[in-house]
Scaffold this motif. Structure first.
Motif, PDB file in Angstrom:
ATOM      1  N   PRO A  95       0.805  -1.220   0.000  1.00  0.00           N
ATOM      2  CA  PRO A  95       0.000   0.000   0.000  1.00  0.00           C
ATOM      3  C   PRO A  95       0.839   1.270   0.000  1.00  0.00           C
ATOM      4  O   PRO A  95       0.450   2.282  -0.569  1.00  0.00           O
ATOM      5  CB  PRO A  95      -0.824  -0.084   1.290  1.00  0.00           C
ATOM      6  CG  PRO A  95      -0.505  -1.351   1.924  1.00  0.00           C
ATOM      7  CD  PRO A  95       0.460  -2.114   1.111  1.00  0.00           C
ATOM      8  N   PHE A  96       1.978   1.199   0.637  1.00  0.00           N
ATOM      9  CA  PHE A  96       2.849   2.362   0.703  1.00  0.00           C
ATOM     10  C   PHE A  96       3.298   2.788  -0.704  1.00  0.00           C
ATOM     11  O   PHE A  96       3.175   3.941  -1.108  1.00  0.00           O
ATOM     12  CB  PHE A  96       4.051   1.986   1.563  1.00  0.00           C
ATOM     13  CG  PHE A  96       4.890   3.147   1.940  1.00  0.00           C
ATOM     14  CD1 PHE A  96       4.417   4.076   2.849  1.00  0.00           C
ATOM     15  CD2 PHE A  96       6.135   3.325   1.381  1.00  0.00           C
ATOM     16  CE1 PHE A  96       5.187   5.164   3.186  1.00  0.00           C
ATOM     17  CE2 PHE A  96       6.902   4.409   1.714  1.00  0.00           C
ATOM     18  CZ  PHE A  96       6.435   5.342   2.624  1.00  0.00           C
ATOM     19  N   LEU A  97       3.812   1.828  -1.462  1.00  0.00           N
ATOM     20  CA  LEU A  97       4.270   2.145  -2.819  1.00  0.00           C
ATOM     21  C   LEU A  97       3.101   2.501  -3.738  1.00  0.00           C
ATOM     22  O   LEU A  97       3.183   3.413  -4.550  1.00  0.00           O
ATOM     23  CB  LEU A  97       5.021   0.953  -3.417  1.00  0.00           C
ATOM     24  CG  LEU A  97       6.450   0.764  -2.927  1.00  0.00           C
ATOM     25  CD1 LEU A  97       7.053  -0.481  -3.552  1.00  0.00           C
ATOM     26  CD2 LEU A  97       7.305   1.981  -3.263  1.00  0.00           C
ATOM     27  N   ILE A  98       2.003   1.752  -3.585  1.00  0.00           N
ATOM     28  CA  ILE A  98       0.860   2.025  -4.452  1.00  0.00           C
ATOM     29  C   ILE A  98       0.333   3.433  -4.200  1.00  0.00           C
ATOM     30  O   ILE A  98       0.085   4.195  -5.117  1.00  0.00           O
ATOM     31  CB  ILE A  98      -0.261   0.987  -4.233  1.00  0.00           C
ATOM     32  CG1 ILE A  98       0.186  -0.345  -4.818  1.00  0.00           C
ATOM     33  CG2 ILE A  98      -1.569   1.444  -4.863  1.00  0.00           C
ATOM     34  CD1 ILE A  98      -0.837  -1.413  -4.805  1.00  0.00           C
ATOM     35  N   LEU A  99       0.223   3.784  -2.924  1.00  0.00           N
ATOM     36  CA  LEU A  99      -0.313   5.108  -2.611  1.00  0.00           C
ATOM     37  C   LEU A  99       0.553   6.205  -3.222  1.00  0.00           C
ATOM     38  O   LEU A  99       0.057   7.227  -3.677  1.00  0.00           O
ATOM     39  CB  LEU A  99      -0.433   5.280  -1.087  1.00  0.00           C
ATOM     40  CG  LEU A  99      -1.124   6.557  -0.618  1.00  0.00           C
ATOM     41  CD1 LEU A  99      -2.468   6.756  -1.285  1.00  0.00           C
ATOM     42  CD2 LEU A  99      -1.304   6.552   0.901  1.00  0.00           C
ATOM     43  N   ALA A 149       0.529  16.999  -3.688  1.00  0.00           N
ATOM     44  CA  ALA A 149       0.416  17.420  -2.290  1.00  0.00           C
ATOM     45  C   ALA A 149      -1.050  17.612  -1.896  1.00  0.00           C
ATOM     46  O   ALA A 149      -1.489  17.136  -0.837  1.00  0.00           O
ATOM     47  CB  ALA A 149       1.200  18.713  -2.063  1.00  0.00           C
ATOM     48  N   LEU A 150      -1.820  18.269  -2.762  1.00  0.00           N
ATOM     49  CA  LEU A 150      -3.232  18.503  -2.441  1.00  0.00           C
ATOM     50  C   LEU A 150      -3.978  17.193  -2.257  1.00  0.00           C
ATOM     51  O   LEU A 150      -4.790  17.029  -1.344  1.00  0.00           O
ATOM     52  CB  LEU A 150      -3.902  19.290  -3.578  1.00  0.00           C
ATOM     53  CG  LEU A 150      -3.666  20.796  -3.585  1.00  0.00           C
ATOM     54  CD1 LEU A 150      -4.339  21.431  -4.800  1.00  0.00           C
ATOM     55  CD2 LEU A 150      -4.219  21.398  -2.298  1.00  0.00           C
ATOM     56  N   PHE A 151      -3.694  16.258  -3.137  1.00  0.00           N
ATOM     57  CA  PHE A 151      -4.372  14.966  -3.041  1.00  0.00           C
ATOM     58  C   PHE A 151      -4.049  14.291  -1.708  1.00  0.00           C
ATOM     59  O   PHE A 151      -4.927  13.738  -1.044  1.00  0.00           O
ATOM     60  CB  PHE A 151      -3.978  14.064  -4.218  1.00  0.00           C
ATOM     61  CG  PHE A 151      -4.788  12.807  -4.282  1.00  0.00           C
ATOM     62  CD1 PHE A 151      -6.021  12.789  -4.925  1.00  0.00           C
ATOM     63  CD2 PHE A 151      -4.345  11.640  -3.673  1.00  0.00           C
ATOM     64  CE1 PHE A 151      -6.793  11.635  -4.960  1.00  0.00           C
ATOM     65  CE2 PHE A 151      -5.107  10.484  -3.704  1.00  0.00           C
ATOM     66  CZ  PHE A 151      -6.331  10.483  -4.355  1.00  0.00           C
ATOM     67  N   MET A 152      -2.789  14.343  -1.318  1.00  0.00           N
ATOM     68  CA  MET A 152      -2.410  13.704  -0.046  1.00  0.00           C
ATOM     69  C   MET A 152      -3.061  14.404   1.147  1.00  0.00           C
ATOM     70  O   MET A 152      -3.435  13.763   2.125  1.00  0.00           O
ATOM     71  CB  MET A 152      -0.879  13.691   0.122  1.00  0.00           C
ATOM     72  CG  MET A 152      -0.174  12.553  -0.569  1.00  0.00           C
ATOM     73  SD  MET A 152      -1.011  10.963  -0.479  1.00  0.00           S
ATOM     74  CE  MET A 152      -0.915  10.564   1.260  1.00  0.00           C
ATOM     75  N   VAL A 153      -3.197  15.716   1.059  1.00  0.00           N
ATOM     76  CA  VAL A 153      -3.837  16.435   2.166  1.00  0.00           C
ATOM     77  C   VAL A 153      -5.297  15.983   2.300  1.00  0.00           C
ATOM     78  O   VAL A 153      -5.767  15.672   3.397  1.00  0.00           O
ATOM     79  CB  VAL A 153      -3.748  17.972   1.963  1.00  0.00           C
ATOM     80  CG1 VAL A 153      -4.621  18.702   2.977  1.00  0.00           C
ATOM     81  CG2 VAL A 153      -2.301  18.433   2.079  1.00  0.00           C
ATOM     82  N   ILE A 360       3.425  12.379   4.649  1.00  0.00           N
ATOM     83  CA  ILE A 360       4.651  13.062   4.210  1.00  0.00           C
ATOM     84  C   ILE A 360       5.588  12.061   3.497  1.00  0.00           C
ATOM     85  O   ILE A 360       6.144  12.347   2.438  1.00  0.00           O
ATOM     86  CB  ILE A 360       5.360  13.720   5.411  1.00  0.00           C
ATOM     87  CG1 ILE A 360       4.473  14.859   5.938  1.00  0.00           C
ATOM     88  CG2 ILE A 360       6.733  14.254   5.006  1.00  0.00           C
ATOM     89  CD1 ILE A 360       4.956  15.478   7.224  1.00  0.00           C
ATOM     90  N   LEU A 361       5.721  10.882   4.079  1.00  0.00           N
ATOM     91  CA  LEU A 361       6.589   9.870   3.450  1.00  0.00           C
ATOM     92  C   LEU A 361       6.089   9.496   2.058  1.00  0.00           C
ATOM     93  O   LEU A 361       6.868   9.378   1.107  1.00  0.00           O
ATOM     94  CB  LEU A 361       6.649   8.603   4.312  1.00  0.00           C
ATOM     95  CG  LEU A 361       7.474   8.721   5.597  1.00  0.00           C
ATOM     96  CD1 LEU A 361       7.339   7.444   6.417  1.00  0.00           C
ATOM     97  CD2 LEU A 361       8.938   8.974   5.246  1.00  0.00           C
ATOM     98  N   VAL A 362       4.780   9.318   1.952  1.00  0.00           N
ATOM     99  CA  VAL A 362       4.200   8.952   0.658  1.00  0.00           C
ATOM    100  C   VAL A 362       4.471  10.055  -0.366  1.00  0.00           C
ATOM    101  O   VAL A 362       4.842   9.789  -1.510  1.00  0.00           O
ATOM    102  CB  VAL A 362       2.682   8.700   0.798  1.00  0.00           C
ATOM    103  CG1 VAL A 362       2.005   8.665  -0.557  1.00  0.00           C
ATOM    104  CG2 VAL A 362       2.433   7.398   1.545  1.00  0.00           C
ATOM    105  N   PHE A 363       4.323  11.289   0.072  1.00  0.00           N
ATOM    106  CA  PHE A 363       4.601  12.412  -0.835  1.00  0.00           C
ATOM    107  C   PHE A 363       6.039  12.318  -1.348  1.00  0.00           C
ATOM    108  O   PHE A 363       6.306  12.424  -2.548  1.00  0.00           O
ATOM    109  CB  PHE A 363       4.378  13.747  -0.103  1.00  0.00           C
ATOM    110  CG  PHE A 363       4.749  14.949  -0.927  1.00  0.00           C
ATOM    111  CD1 PHE A 363       3.865  15.465  -1.867  1.00  0.00           C
ATOM    112  CD2 PHE A 363       6.004  15.556  -0.786  1.00  0.00           C
ATOM    113  CE1 PHE A 363       4.213  16.566  -2.650  1.00  0.00           C
ATOM    114  CE2 PHE A 363       6.356  16.650  -1.561  1.00  0.00           C
ATOM    115  CZ  PHE A 363       5.463  17.153  -2.492  1.00  0.00           C
TER     116      PHE A 363
END
Ligand code: PHE
Length: 478
Positions: A95-99, A149-153, A360-363
Motif C-alpha cells: 500500500p505504501f508504494l501504491i499510494l 500534495a493537495l491529493f495527499m492532504v 509526508i513519506l508517501v509524498f
C-alpha cells in the motif's frame, strides 16, 4: 474498551460502501481500460473475469475472515503466529508504494477537475492546450507536485477523522453518483459515429492469443496485477476492514458483493473508454494516459461548449472522489498498523500524528513518479530505463523500467502481491484449512461452497501465482 479506541463500522451498509469505495477507484476507471487496450481487448477481459472468480473473490473472503478473527490489520498474521509476520510486512509495503503513485494520478484527476470548473465560467483551464493538455501537464513540475500534495492532504484529513466519522460517511454518499454519471457518459458516447468498433474490441470473441503461450502468460500477468490492484486484495486492506466488522455480519455475502460491483464498474469504464477511443481516433494501446486523452476529446470535441465543461467537471469530480475513497483505504492500512502496535503496548493511540507522518513519506516517495513525465523522456527526473542507460528501442526496455510508476507497480502487483497471495493461500488452504469456514460461521450463516473455496486456496491460487511470478521474473532477463 479496546474496540472503541480502535473504532468499528457504524453499520454494515457503511462497511460495504467503504469496501466498495476502496475497491472502486482509479484501478477501474484508469487502469482497467488502459491495460485492456494495451493487451488486446476481449482476451484480457475473459482472463480478468476468470481471475476474479477463482482468485480475487476467494482471497477477499480469506482476508475478511483473517481480520475479523484476529481483530488486527496487517498484524493479523503475527497474531496467528510470529512465524507468519513476514506476510504482514509485505502487505504493508505494497500500500505504501501504491499510494505514492496513486496520489500522483489522483492529483492529475484533481487538476482536470479544476480545469473544467474554471472553463465553465469562461476561463481557459487547460493552458491553451485543449485536448493535448495531458502531455503539457506531464512536464509541468510545479503542477504535478502541487496536485500530488493537495491529493495527499485530502486523503489525510479524512483518515484523521477515524473510521466512522471519516471513511464511512464519505463513501456512502459518493459511489451511487459515480455509477449514474458513468451510465450517462456511456449513452452519450454510444451515440457517436464509429463507437461500435470499441464494443467489438471488448466483446467480439477472439481466441488467437491463446495459441501463443508467451503472449498468453504476459496477459495473465497483467490481468492478475490488475485484479489485485482493483479488488485491493493481498495488501492488508480487507484484513483491516474485516477487523472493524462485528461477528454478526455475513462475510461471504460481502466478499461476493464487493468483487461484483468492482468488476461491474471496470467493465462500465471499458464500455465508456473503448468506444470513445474508436469514435474520436485515440489509440487503444497508448498506455497510462488513455483515460485522460480519450475523455478530454469526448468533453472538448464531442460535447463541446458549456455542456462539455459541466460534464467534464462532474466526471472528474466523481473520479476524484472514487480515487479518494481508495487512497483513504491505503493510508488507513498504514495508520491502523501503527495504531494497533501502540494499543498493544498499552499506549494512547496517536492516529493523527501517525497519518501525518505517513502522508509526508508517501509524498516524498511519489516525487519521482510525479517528475519523470511517465517516462516520456527529457523530464526533470530520469525514468528507470534512462538511469540504466537504455533508450526506448533498446532490447532491455520493458514495462517494469519504462517509468517510475510502472517500476513501483512491478514491485507491488508483479512481485509482492502474488507472493503474498501465494503464502496466504498456502496458510489458509493447507496449514489452517478450517479458519475461514469457522470464522464465516460465527455469524450463524452456514458456509456455502466450502469445496470450491478450499480447492482455490489449495491448488488454483498457488499454481496461478507461481506462473505469474515466473513470468514476471523472466521479464527481467529476456
Ligand atoms: N482498488 C483501488 C482501485 O481500483 C486501489 C486500491 C488498491 C485501493 C489498494 C486500496 C487498496 O483504484
Amino acid at each position: 474498551m479496546e474496540t472503541s479506541k480502535r473504532g468499528q463500522w457504524g453499520s454494515s451498509f457503511g462497511f460495504l460502501m467503504a469496501s466498495i469505495g476502496s475497491a472502486i477507484g482509479l484501478g477501474n476507471l484508469w487502469g482497467f481500460p488502459y491495460k485492456m487496450g494495451k493487451t488486446g481487448g476481449f482476451a484480457f477481459l475473459i482472463i480478468y473475469l476468470i481471475l476474479v472468480a477463482l482468485v480475487g473473490m476467494v482471497l477477499m473472503l480469506g482476508e475478511f475472515a483473517l481480520g475479523r478473527k484476529t481483530g488486527k490489520g496487517a498484524g493479523a498474521y503475527t497474531a496467528l503466529s510470529k512465524k507468519y509476520s513476514f506476510i504482514g510486512w509485505m502487505a504493508v509495503i505494497s500500500p505504501f508504494l501504491i499510494l505514492s503513485f496513486y496520489a500522483v494520478l489522483g492529483g492529475m484527476v484533481l487538476r482536470y477537475c479544476l480545469g473544467f470548473l474554471v472553463q465553465i465560467i469562461g476561463i481557459d483551464g487547460f493552458a491553451g492546450q485543449g485536448s493535448d493538455f495531458f502531455s503539457w501537464l506531464l512536464y509541468s513540475d510545479s503542477s504535478m507536485l502541487l496536485f500530488l500534495a493537495l491529493f495527499m492532504v485530502c486523503t489525510m484529513v479524512i483518515v484523521m477523522g477515524g473510521i466512522k466519522g471519516g471513511i464511512e460517511k464519505f463513501s456512502k454518499a459518493v459511489m451511487p453518483a459515480l455509477g449514474v454519471i458513468l451510465i450517462i457518459l456511456i449513452v452519450f458516447i454510444a451515440m457517436q459515429p464509429g463507437a461500435i468498433e470499441g464494443y467489438k474490441f471488448m466483446f467480439k470473441p477472439d481466441f488467437s492469443l491463446f495459441s501463443t503461450p508467451g503472449d498468453f502468460f504476459n496477459v495473465l500477468k497483467v490481468a492478475s496485477g490488475q485484479m489485485f490492484f482493483s479488488l485491493s486484495v493481498a495488501m492488508g486492506i480487507n484484513i483491516t476492514f474485516g477487523s472493524y466488522l462485528d461477528k454478526k455480519k455475513s462475510l461471504q455475502k460481502n466478499a461476493t458483493i464487493v468483487p461484483l460491483f468492482d468488476t461491474l464498474f471496470a467493465v462500465l469504464a471499458g464500455m465508456m473508454i473503448m468506444p470513445a477511443c474508436a469514435a474520436f481516433g485515440v489509440d487503444y494501446g497508448q498506455g497510462p494516459g488513455l483515460l485522460f486523452a480519450s475523455m478530454q476529446k469526448v468533453f472538448l470535441d464531442g460535447m463541446g461548449g458549456t455542456a462539455g465543461n459541466v460534464m467534464g467537471f462532474l466526471f472528474y469530480f466523481l473520479v476524484f472522489i472514487a480515487a479518494v475513497t481508495s487512497s483513504i483505504a491505503l493510508l488507513e492500512v498504514l495508520t491502523a498498523n501503527v495504531v494497533d502496535r501502540q494499543l498493544d503496548k498499552g499506549k494512547e493511540p496517536k492516529r493523527k500524528k501517525v497519518s501525518l507522518i505517513f502522508a509526508i513519506l508517501v509524498f516524498a516517495i511519489g516525487i519521482p513518479v510525479a517528475l519523470d513525465a511517465l517516462g516520456s523522456g527529457g523530464a526533470t527526473v530520469k525514468a528507470p530505463y534512462e538511469l540504466l542507460g537504455l533508450t526506448t528501442d533498446s532490447p532491455g526496455f520493458a514495462m517494469w523500467n519504462d517509468c517510475w510508476l510502472d517500476f513501483y507497480d512491478m514491485i507491488t502487483e508483479g512481485i509482492l502481491m502474488p507472493l503474498g497471495a501465494l503464502f496466504m493461500s498456502i496458510l489458509l488452504g493447507w496449514i489452517l484449512p478450517k479458519l475461514v469456514k469457522n470464522e464465516c460461521e460465527e455469524s450463524g450463516h452456514p458456509f456455502k461452497g466450502y469445496k470450491y473455496f478450499n480447492f482455490c486456496f489449495r491448488i488454483i491460487i498457488p499454481v496461478v501465482m507461481v506462473i505469474v511470478l515466473w513470468t514476471q521474473i523472466q521479464s527481467f532477463f529476456f
